[in-house]
Write an enzyme that holds these catalytic residues in place. Structure first.
Site, mmCIF file in Angstrom:
data_model
loop_
_atom_site.group_PDB
_atom_site.id
_atom_site.type_symbol
_atom_site.label_atom_id
_atom_site.label_comp_id
_atom_site.label_asym_id
_atom_site.label_seq_id
_atom_site.Cartn_x
_atom_site.Cartn_y
_atom_site.Cartn_z
ATOM 1 N N HIS A 164 0.819 -1.224 0.000
ATOM 2 C CA HIS A 164 0.000 0.000 0.000
ATOM 3 C C HIS A 164 0.850 1.271 0.000
ATOM 4 C CE1 HIS A 164 0.354 -0.080 4.498
ATOM 5 N NE2 HIS A 164 0.260 1.217 4.367
ATOM 6 N N ASP B 139 -0.156 -7.388 1.242
ATOM 7 C CA ASP B 139 0.326 -6.035 1.494
ATOM 8 C C ASP B 139 1.859 -5.947 1.531
ATOM 9 O OD1 ASP B 139 0.194 -3.327 1.859
ATOM 10 O OD2 ASP B 139 -0.197 -3.421 4.018
ATOM 11 N N SER C 272 4.472 2.249 8.140
ATOM 12 C CA SER C 272 4.153 1.102 7.275
ATOM 13 C C SER C 272 5.342 0.705 6.419
ATOM 14 C CB SER C 272 2.974 1.445 6.359
ATOM 15 O OG SER C 272 1.785 1.357 7.086
#
Lengths: 215, 304
Positions: A54, A86, A165
């Site tokens: 992402h 992901d 992230s």
């Protein structure tokens, strides 16, 4: 060793570990935002970085910018893109701008099963602030729904924020035990286990033993 | 002493593994408690076939079950509970789980791990420090005041279902039982040396014995002549129960209670806190105004 010595050595160990690990963590920038990446391969001719899918979803023509801990910048190509777990792998071929010596490949720990209660550290770029370190313990082995299927995840109590992230969850040896992935976790800190990462990104040549013994 | 960096790193690794060991070891005593519709809570074995848990997490009194560390599901019977201290005792046949026994006194600043078993996923842990030690008198407005001597405050994350779990040191020694209901929004632990005697009472009687005096009172403003800077109000005794400790001690209707053991009493909560904090049989020296004259009456706290 008396108590003061033990604490001093713990502090020294912590500082050395994190100074070392920061060299294997990069900022990943796209037109729409940024996240964090983990260097898992740093050869003179190719550097590879693991991050979340992402983070690089909006990459133009599959190209993103990578910034190292010492502010070097290089362009990387999205080599593998796996939104269902992901995860993505970025590749910098013939890094002419980048001093590959300056970055360090972090070992991915796929042998040991991380234990509930052991120390864990996250390094990332929360809200764009580079190389912020947070500490906690592994809270639980759990499962999360990602892309319609259940994958094992690590829950921890380290503080994560947007921008973390794609960054590493490290153990006290400096090995990567997971990739932090805020979006699958809801309100809790969640990481994708190193075993899932290595399988999904086909990291066949992952390091078999932790390298952090120098210094 | 010269110690190399790799020694320092080894120490860090050892410390980390020690914490995981501590979680694993204390986790052998921690069970899952199924006592409400949604999120299960935790509990721990404190004696043979007896589990201590958080009362607020039991939303029903029947069809209670526990899950053991080795994956067994067992029927549990509610033996006793006390909402003010948030303690509940369950009896579980064939529990066969080691009791949590090694305890330590909490000190502010100590690293602490919150450990619980809030469902099928197994043990969960979070890390923090002992933030504060709360003592009863300073918290006399809290509902647990007088009933719990001390409460530990920690900044370890109380994940859902952590109540009834244990707060431990990295060495594995137990500090207390976790509960999220004593301090709103904050994780707290009831020290084991405070919780276990109450747990034994709950196991034997099904409830916690409460101290009482046997008077019904009403707050009054003292007459101007009796007022001092620290003494503005008192409690007018409007009824003395027959055969109560108060009657045996010589209390009379019309007395105005102004102090307990030299501490001023301004309202009924002050008196309740003083009586709750006293042990059964303990004599309390009540300062009273009788016919406008100050005197003292000694009453031994009774139980009911």
């Amino acid at each position: 060793m008396n108590a003061v010595h033990v604490v001093t050595h713990l502090e020294d160990g912590l500082a050395a570990l994190l100074a070392y690990a920061c060299r294997g963590v990069v900022q990943v920038r796209t037109a729409s935002g940024f996240g964090t990446g983990v260097v898992w391969r740093a050869d003179p001719e190719v550097v590879e970085v693991v991050t979340n899918a992402h983070v690089v979803r909006e990459a133009r023509q599959g190209v993103v910018q990578v910034v190292t801990h010492d502010r070097q910048q290089e362009v990387a190509r999205v080599a593998i893109f796996k939104p269902e777990v992901d995860l993505a792998l970025l590749r910098i071929e013939h890094p002419h701008e980048l001093d590959a010596q300056a970055v360090l490949a972090l070992p991915f720990d796929t042998d040991g099963r991380p234990r509930v209660g052991e120390l864990v550290f996250a390094i990332g770029n929360p809200r764009g602030e580079p190389h912020v370190i947070t500490m906690g313990v592994l809270s639980a082995w759990s499962e999360a729904l990602a892309g319609g299927r259940r994958i094992p995840v690590l829950r921890s109590d380290v503080l994560l924020a947007p921008g973390n992230s794609g960054g590493p969850l490290l153990n006290a040896r400096g090995s990567v035990i997971g990739i932090n992935a805020l979006i699958v976790g809801g309100d809790q800190s969640v990481s994708i286990p190193a075993t899932v990462v290595c399988e999904a990104l086909d990291l066949r040549r992952w390091h078999t033993k932790p390298t952090m013994r120098a210094a | 002493m010269v110690v190399s960096m790799s020694d320092a790193q080894t120490l860090l690794e050892q410390f980390s593994q020690q914490m995981a060991d501590a979680v694993e070891q204390v986790g052998r005593s921690i069970v899952t408690v199924y006592g409400r519709r949604r999120q299960p809570s935790s509990g721990f074995a404190f004696a043979q076939n007896l589990v201590l848990t958080a009362s607020h997490a039991l939303e029903r009194t029947r069809d209670l079950r526990i899950g053991t560390p080795d994956g067994r599901k067992l029927a549990a019977e509610l033996v006793g509970r006390d909402d003010l201290t948030d303690l509940a005792v369950l009896r579980v046949g064939q529990l066969d789980v080691p009791t949590a026994s090694q305890t330590a006194a909490a000190r502010v600043g100590q690293m602490a791990l919150a450990v619980a078993r809030p469902g099928e996923d197994g043990l969960m842990a979070s890390l923090g420090v002992v933030s504060k030690l709360l003592r009863s008198p300073a918290m006399s407005r809290a509902r647990w005041a007088g009933r719990l001597d001390r409460v530990i405050q920690t900044d370890a994350i109380p994940y859902p279902g952590f109540s009834g779990g244990l707060l431990i040191l990295p060495s594995g020694a137990v500090l207390g039982m976790l509960t999220s209901s004593l301090l709103p929004g904050i994780a707290a632990a009831i020290p084991l040396d405070v919780a276990l005697p109450l747990a034994q009472d709950l196991a034997h009687h099904g409830y916690l014995k409460r101290g009482y005096l046997g008077v019904l009172t009403q707050q009054v403003v003292l007459p101007a002549a009796q007022r001092t800077e620290s003494r503005q109000r008192g409690l007018l005794v409007v009824r003395v129960e027959d055969n109560s400790p108060a009657e045996q001690g010589g209390m009379m209707v019309g007395d105005v209670i102004v102090s307990v053991d030299e501490r001023p009493v301004n309202d009924a909560d002050d008196l309740l806190a003083a009586v709750s904090a006293a042990s059964i049989g303990q004599p309390l020296r009540l300062g009273v105004l009788r016919g406008g004259v100050y005197s003292t009456v000694t009453v031994a706290v009774g139980e009911r």
